[in-house]
Design an enzyme around this catalytic site. Sequence first.
Site: not given
Ligand code: DGL
Length: 277
Positions: A12-13, A75, A162, A196, A198
């Site tokens: 993930d990012s 992600c 966040e 997403c 989050h």
């Molecule tokens: N993990 C990213 C997603 O699911 C969200 C956070 C980001 O923008 O890096 O798209």
Amino acid sequence: MLQKSAPIGVFDSGYGGLTVLKELKAYLPQYDFVYLGDNARTPYGTRSFGVVYEYTLQAVKKLFEINCHLVILACNTASAKALRSIQQVDLPVIAPQKRVLGVIRPSVEKVIEVTQNGHVGVVGTVGTVASESYPIELAKWGGGKVVSTVQEACPMWVPIVENNEAGTPGADYFIRKNIENILEKDKDMDTLILGCTHYPLLMASIEKFLPGKVSVLSQGAIVAEKLGDYLKRHPEIEKECSKNATVNYYTTESVDVFESRAGYFLGEELKARSIHL
Ligand code: DGL
């Protein structure tokens, strides 16, 4: 002889993919997992195609180096912008026997099981929405069941999570606004994909502003269930995944910062190590 660990890689990012890993661990507890969060370069949601692809490919190569045979892009932005190129262009060259999977296809499969009237909504980052990946995949794999897909980019939702603002009046202002926007695009929507990592942490507010008839799909459990199916259908991949019930965590940012925040996403405390991509 000791079997060499070959964990399932989860990329993930940043922190968000921990919401997916949480469900993977619960549903497939026998496997080894390794989590890689690119916290140093997060967020991906606002970055261009080329950049998300480059960063994601670096992460996948790193996970291959640490002996992953199978990598899940938890992600959505990476799944939307990088997965196809990695699968079609890179994998055949760098590791034809390995696999990289994303979160969009399993979500599409679940939509088809859940929707009654074929009116689907997707909320995600600016990048995920702009990629049109969900409407394209829903049209392709929806088996004719999906009659309409509407999308809404929710750029404030990741910073809300966040910054630990979930559930506050300020957060609810933005969530309500985006939910009203997407309902305006299609008032018959009966299924909403939280596209997403989050967004499951905002579930209480999201449900508060949606009509009761809308089913909200949270990806962690879906990805876990579909990965279980995948491993049954692909014994040649499954047998490569080691099973000692271990989880290791890596971050590209400060380990201390990662450890202090990660528990909120994973639901338990963890110890991490630093990694360079
Ligand atoms: N993990 C990213 C997603 O699911 C969200 C956070 C980001 O923008 O890096 O798209």
